[in-house]
Design a protein around this motif. Structure first.
Motif, PDB file in Angstrom:
ATOM      1  N   LYS A   5       0.848  -1.196   0.000  1.00 14.86           N
ATOM      2  CA  LYS A   5       0.000   0.000   0.000  1.00 14.86           C
ATOM      3  C   LYS A   5       0.881   1.242   0.000  1.00 14.86           C
ATOM      4  CE  LYS A   5      -3.312   2.494   2.746  1.00 14.86           C
ATOM      5  NZ  LYS A   5      -3.850   2.736   4.026  1.00 14.86           N
ATOM      6  N   ASN A   6       1.924   1.289   0.842  1.00 12.26           N
ATOM      7  CA  ASN A   6       2.835   2.431   0.901  1.00 12.26           C
ATOM      8  C   ASN A   6       3.550   2.618  -0.442  1.00 12.26           C
ATOM      9  OD1 ASN A   6       2.222   3.120   3.499  1.00 12.26           O
ATOM     10  ND2 ASN A   6       3.897   1.966   4.414  1.00 12.26           N
ATOM     11  N   ASP A   7       3.976   1.502  -1.018  1.00  9.77           N
ATOM     12  CA  ASP A   7       4.651   1.589  -2.314  1.00  9.77           C
ATOM     13  C   ASP A   7       3.695   2.146  -3.389  1.00  9.77           C
ATOM     14  OD1 ASP A   7       7.014   0.660  -1.317  1.00  9.77           O
ATOM     15  OD2 ASP A   7       6.716  -1.410  -2.032  1.00  9.77           O
ATOM     16  N   LEU A   8       2.459   1.705  -3.366  1.00 13.33           N
ATOM     17  CA  LEU A   8       1.471   2.160  -4.342  1.00 13.33           C
ATOM     18  C   LEU A   8       1.143   3.648  -4.126  1.00 13.33           C
ATOM     19  CD1 LEU A   8      -1.013  -0.838  -4.694  1.00 13.33           C
ATOM     20  CD2 LEU A   8       0.617  -0.004  -6.373  1.00 13.33           C
ATOM     21  N   GLU A   9       1.068   4.063  -2.853  1.00 15.07           N
ATOM     22  CA  GLU A   9       0.812   5.476  -2.569  1.00 15.07           C
ATOM     23  C   GLU A   9       1.984   6.327  -3.071  1.00 15.07           C
ATOM     24  OE1 GLU A   9      -0.052   5.840   1.595  1.00 15.07           O
ATOM     25  OE2 GLU A   9      -2.110   5.170   1.309  1.00 15.07           O
ATOM     26  N   MET A  10       3.204   5.831  -2.887  1.00  9.55           N
ATOM     27  CA  MET A  10       4.381   6.553  -3.374  1.00  9.55           C
ATOM     28  C   MET A  10       4.358   6.628  -4.910  1.00  9.55           C
ATOM     29  SD  MET A  10       7.428   5.343  -0.822  1.00  9.55           S
ATOM     30  CE  MET A  10       8.670   5.719  -1.959  1.00  9.55           C
ATOM     31  N   VAL A  11       3.968   5.539  -5.526  1.00  4.70           N
ATOM     32  CA  VAL A  11       3.886   5.515  -6.988  1.00  4.70           C
ATOM     33  C   VAL A  11       2.795   6.479  -7.450  1.00  4.70           C
ATOM     34  CG1 VAL A  11       3.253   4.088  -8.972  1.00  4.70           C
ATOM     35  CG2 VAL A  11       4.800   3.203  -7.257  1.00  4.70           C
ATOM     36  N   LEU A  12       1.656   6.461  -6.684  1.00  5.75           N
ATOM     37  CA  LEU A  12       0.545   7.348  -7.033  1.00  5.75           C
ATOM     38  C   LEU A  12       0.966   8.814  -6.910  1.00  5.75           C
ATOM     39  CD1 LEU A  12      -2.432   7.658  -7.850  1.00  5.75           C
ATOM     40  CD2 LEU A  12      -2.997   7.596  -5.418  1.00  5.75           C
TER      41      LEU A  12
END
Length: 174
Positions: A5-12
């Motif tokens: 989730k953190n990685d996806l938020e960073m990507v987002l």
């Protein structure tokens, strides 16, 4: 899962920041495009005006050249006509009035005013130029016969084939 989730938020957030940057780049590019388009339109207008100005001075220059040539020709024509007038008045004067009276009968006939050779030539030239289809002038008493004979013998004038009282200037320009 938390890590994903953190990685996806960073990507987002990276994609959003990249999106914002791309939108700003797009706006700048569109603005640059509009400026370039305006500059191109301005340059096209300047080119059209320059072409018109290039054509007009050449037309004006040609017009001025023709005006100067016409002025030179008129000046030359005046010089020639004055020289011709001086020559004719010096070498072909009218007969003295005493001679004219002696030649006439002493009766009550009216003395005719004779026309100078210059006037005869002017009449012939003007008639030829104004009415080239009918260049003949009528010879009357005011034409001094020796002048008529001089013009005919020199080949400067021709008699009408059917009417000997009419004559025209020889058309040297043809």
């Amino acid at each position: 899962l938390q890590k994903v989730k953190n990685d996806l938020e960073m990507v987002l957030s990276a994609v959003r920041s990249k999106n914002k940057q791309l939108e700003e780049d797009l706006k700048r590019e569109q603005q640059w495009y509009e400026e370039q388009k305006q500059m191109l339109d301005t340059l096209n207008k300047i080119e059209e005006e320059a072409n018109i100005q290039v054509e007009q001075p050449s037309t004006k220059r040609e017009f001025n050249e023709l005006k100067s040539k016409i002025l030179k020709l008129k000046t030359h024509k005046k010089k020639l006509l004055s020289a011709l007038g001086e020559f004719l008045s010096e070498h072909f004067p009218l007969p003295e009035k005493d001679e004219n009276i002696e030649n006439k009968n002493p009766s009550s006939e009216k003395v005719v005013e004779l026309i100078t050779l210059q006037d005869i030539l002017e009449m012939l030239i003007n008639k030829l130029m104004t009415t080239p289809h009918e260049p003949y002038i009528t010879i009357n008493e005011s034409f001094w016969p020796p002048y008529i004979e001089l013009l005919l013998r020199c080949g400067m004038a021709l008699r009408h084939p059917k009417d000997p009282n009419r004559m025209r200037l020889q058309a040297f320009h043809k």
